[in-house]
Design a protein around this motif. Structure first.
Motif, PDB file in Angstrom:
ATOM      1  N   PHE A 146       0.835  -1.199   0.000  1.00  0.00           N
ATOM      2  CA  PHE A 146       0.000   0.000   0.000  1.00  0.00           C
ATOM      3  C   PHE A 146       0.873   1.253   0.000  1.00  0.00           C
ATOM      4  O   PHE A 146       0.651   2.179  -0.790  1.00  0.00           O
ATOM      5  N   LEU A 147       1.872   1.298   0.869  1.00  0.00           N
ATOM      6  CA  LEU A 147       2.745   2.476   0.942  1.00  0.00           C
ATOM      7  C   LEU A 147       3.508   2.679  -0.368  1.00  0.00           C
ATOM      8  O   LEU A 147       3.656   3.811  -0.834  1.00  0.00           O
ATOM      9  N   LYS A 148       3.964   1.594  -0.968  1.00  0.00           N
ATOM     10  CA  LYS A 148       4.674   1.684  -2.253  1.00  0.00           C
ATOM     11  C   LYS A 148       3.741   2.243  -3.328  1.00  0.00           C
ATOM     12  O   LYS A 148       4.119   3.146  -4.085  1.00  0.00           O
ATOM     13  N   MET A 149       2.530   1.725  -3.406  1.00  0.00           N
ATOM     14  CA  MET A 149       1.573   2.191  -4.411  1.00  0.00           C
ATOM     15  C   MET A 149       1.175   3.638  -4.154  1.00  0.00           C
ATOM     16  O   MET A 149       1.024   4.424  -5.099  1.00  0.00           O
ATOM     17  N   LEU A 150       1.027   4.009  -2.875  1.00  0.00           N
ATOM     18  CA  LEU A 150       0.687   5.397  -2.547  1.00  0.00           C
ATOM     19  C   LEU A 150       1.810   6.332  -2.988  1.00  0.00           C
ATOM     20  O   LEU A 150       1.561   7.366  -3.616  1.00  0.00           O
ATOM     21  N   ALA A 151       3.038   5.968  -2.671  1.00  0.00           N
ATOM     22  CA  ALA A 151       4.185   6.799  -3.052  1.00  0.00           C
ATOM     23  C   ALA A 151       4.251   6.969  -4.568  1.00  0.00           C
ATOM     24  O   ALA A 151       4.500   8.073  -5.067  1.00  0.00           O
ATOM     25  N   GLU A 152       4.018   5.882  -5.294  1.00  0.00           N
ATOM     26  CA  GLU A 152       4.029   5.959  -6.761  1.00  0.00           C
ATOM     27  C   GLU A 152       2.900   6.851  -7.266  1.00  0.00           C
ATOM     28  O   GLU A 152       3.099   7.678  -8.160  1.00  0.00           O
ATOM     29  N   ALA A 153       1.698   6.685  -6.718  1.00  0.00           N
ATOM     30  CA  ALA A 153       0.552   7.485  -7.152  1.00  0.00           C
ATOM     31  C   ALA A 153       0.770   8.969  -6.858  1.00  0.00           C
ATOM     32  O   ALA A 153       0.300   9.834  -7.588  1.00  0.00           O
ATOM     33  N   LEU A 154       1.497   9.258  -5.774  1.00  0.00           N
ATOM     34  CA  LEU A 154       1.782  10.643  -5.395  1.00  0.00           C
ATOM     35  C   LEU A 154       3.003  11.210  -6.118  1.00  0.00           C
ATOM     36  O   LEU A 154       3.370  12.366  -5.907  1.00  0.00           O
ATOM     37  N   ASP A 155       3.660  10.389  -6.937  1.00  0.00           N
ATOM     38  CA  ASP A 155       4.872  10.795  -7.666  1.00  0.00           C
ATOM     39  C   ASP A 155       5.986  11.262  -6.731  1.00  0.00           C
ATOM     40  O   ASP A 155       6.711  12.220  -7.034  1.00  0.00           O
ATOM     41  N   LEU A 156       6.131  10.579  -5.618  1.00  0.00           N
ATOM     42  CA  LEU A 156       7.211  10.941  -4.696  1.00  0.00           C
ATOM     43  C   LEU A 156       8.507  10.275  -5.131  1.00  0.00           C
ATOM     44  O   LEU A 156       8.525   9.085  -5.454  1.00  0.00           O
ATOM     45  N   PRO A 157       9.610  11.020  -5.144  1.00  0.00           N
ATOM     46  CA  PRO A 157      10.903  10.426  -5.499  1.00  0.00           C
ATOM     47  C   PRO A 157      11.343   9.397  -4.448  1.00  0.00           C
ATOM     48  O   PRO A 157      11.030   9.533  -3.259  1.00  0.00           O
ATOM     49  N   ALA A 158      12.072   8.387  -4.901  1.00  0.00           N
ATOM     50  CA  ALA A 158      12.528   7.316  -4.003  1.00  0.00           C
ATOM     51  C   ALA A 158      13.350   7.871  -2.840  1.00  0.00           C
ATOM     52  O   ALA A 158      13.223   7.389  -1.712  1.00  0.00           O
ATOM     53  N   ASP A 159      14.183   8.879  -3.090  1.00  0.00           N
ATOM     54  CA  ASP A 159      14.999   9.419  -1.998  1.00  0.00           C
ATOM     55  C   ASP A 159      14.131  10.100  -0.940  1.00  0.00           C
ATOM     56  O   ASP A 159      14.450  10.070   0.254  1.00  0.00           O
ATOM     57  N   ALA A 160      13.012  10.695  -1.343  1.00  0.00           N
ATOM     58  CA  ALA A 160      12.102  11.319  -0.377  1.00  0.00           C
ATOM     59  C   ALA A 160      11.457  10.245   0.505  1.00  0.00           C
ATOM     60  O   ALA A 160      11.342  10.414   1.728  1.00  0.00           O
ATOM     61  N   ILE A 161      11.066   9.138  -0.100  1.00  0.00           N
ATOM     62  CA  ILE A 161      10.464   8.036   0.661  1.00  0.00           C
ATOM     63  C   ILE A 161      11.483   7.475   1.644  1.00  0.00           C
ATOM     64  O   ILE A 161      11.165   7.224   2.812  1.00  0.00           O
ATOM     65  N   ASP A 162      12.722   7.297   1.167  1.00  0.00           N
ATOM     66  CA  ASP A 162      13.784   6.793   2.044  1.00  0.00           C
ATOM     67  C   ASP A 162      14.010   7.721   3.234  1.00  0.00           C
ATOM     68  O   ASP A 162      14.212   7.267   4.362  1.00  0.00           O
ATOM     69  N   ARG A 163      13.964   9.042   3.002  1.00  0.00           N
ATOM     70  CA  ARG A 163      14.170   9.992   4.101  1.00  0.00           C
ATOM     71  C   ARG A 163      13.021   9.935   5.108  1.00  0.00           C
ATOM     72  O   ARG A 163      13.241  10.033   6.318  1.00  0.00           O
ATOM     73  N   VAL A 164      11.778   9.756   4.622  1.00  0.00           N
ATOM     74  CA  VAL A 164      10.653   9.595   5.556  1.00  0.00           C
ATOM     75  C   VAL A 164      10.898   8.369   6.428  1.00  0.00           C
ATOM     76  O   VAL A 164      10.787   8.425   7.650  1.00  0.00           O
ATOM     77  N   GLU A 165      11.256   7.260   5.799  1.00  0.00           N
ATOM     78  CA  GLU A 165      11.508   6.012   6.551  1.00  0.00           C
ATOM     79  C   GLU A 165      12.628   6.199   7.569  1.00  0.00           C
ATOM     80  O   GLU A 165      12.491   5.781   8.719  1.00  0.00           O
ATOM     81  N   ARG A 166      13.734   6.806   7.150  1.00  0.00           N
ATOM     82  CA  ARG A 166      14.864   7.016   8.068  1.00  0.00           C
ATOM     83  C   ARG A 166      14.484   7.902   9.238  1.00  0.00           C
ATOM     84  O   ARG A 166      14.857   7.639  10.382  1.00  0.00           O
ATOM     85  N   ASN A 167      13.740   8.976   8.974  1.00  0.00           N
ATOM     86  CA  ASN A 167      13.354   9.891  10.045  1.00  0.00           C
ATOM     87  C   ASN A 167      12.339   9.276  10.998  1.00  0.00           C
ATOM     88  O   ASN A 167      12.363   9.579  12.188  1.00  0.00           O
ATOM     89  N   ILE A 168      11.469   8.413  10.494  1.00  0.00           N
ATOM     90  CA  ILE A 168      10.520   7.732  11.377  1.00  0.00           C
ATOM     91  C   ILE A 168      11.265   6.713  12.235  1.00  0.00           C
ATOM     92  O   ILE A 168      10.975   6.562  13.426  1.00  0.00           O
ATOM     93  N   ALA A 169      12.252   6.043  11.650  1.00  0.00           N
ATOM     94  CA  ALA A 169      13.011   5.032  12.385  1.00  0.00           C
ATOM     95  C   ALA A 169      13.979   5.642  13.395  1.00  0.00           C
ATOM     96  O   ALA A 169      14.365   4.994  14.360  1.00  0.00           O
ATOM     97  N   ALA A 170      14.360   6.899  13.181  1.00  0.00           N
ATOM     98  CA  ALA A 170      15.369   7.544  14.036  1.00  0.00           C
ATOM     99  C   ALA A 170      14.907   7.705  15.468  1.00  0.00           C
ATOM    100  O   ALA A 170      13.763   7.813  15.772  1.00  0.00           O
TER     101      ALA A 170
END
Length: 170
Positions: A146-170
């Protein structure tokens, strides 16, 4: 319906873990900060930066719809997710109309295209994604998909998604 901003804020605050301290600033501020960092690769300035609590009701409702859709992505709302929703509903002081709206969303959540078509800017897209990601701990294949499909539908760059994940995990 009751103020969607209060519900989104309460949902983020009800999330346990390392983000609880960040949520003390407010759930909307945490979402905005995550989105800002995701798109710009840097934290927002200490002063003179954007006010992340200035989210309009339409965007907050869309955030909430994305959060509900993420929560139901695996076909069930587990006990921890239900507790988080119930806590947020109580904290937000949802009126009967608001509870009814939320029950309808849980029964028939929005799909990713329905969410993405209402997003007006890259900043809003990053906020919607960050809100959906904060709503869940993606521990099932369906939630990650779901998150992958949402990111694609929103046209978010892969590096932006990675930064969200890193900041949530931090």
């Amino acid at each position: 319906m009751a103020d969607s901003r209060r519900i989104v804020d309460a949902l983020v605050r009800s999330r346990g873990g390392g983000l609880a301290a960040g949520a003390a600033l407010g759930g909307l501020a945490l979402i905005g900060s995550l989105a800002y960092r995701a798109l710009r690769g840097a934290p927002p300035p200490e002063s003179g930066g954007p006010d992340f609590t200035e989210i309009d009701e339409d965007e907050a409702r869309l955030m909430l719809r994305a959060m509900v859709a993420a929560t139901t992505a695996d076909g069930m709302v587990d006990a921890a997710e239900r507790k988080r929703l119930d806590t947020a509903v109580a904290d937000a002081g949802l009126d009967p109309d608001g509870r009814s709206w939320l029950d309808r969303e849980l029964a028939d959540p929005a799909d990713v295209d329905e969410i993405a078509e209402r997003v007006a800017s890259p900043d809003a897209a990053a906020r919607i994604f960050a809100a959906a990601r904060l709503a869940i701990d993606p521990d099932t294949l369906q939630e990650r998909q779901f998150l992958k499909m949402l990111a694609e539908a929103l046209d978010l760059p892969a590096d932006a998604i990675d930064r969200v994940e890193r900041n949530i995990a931090a």
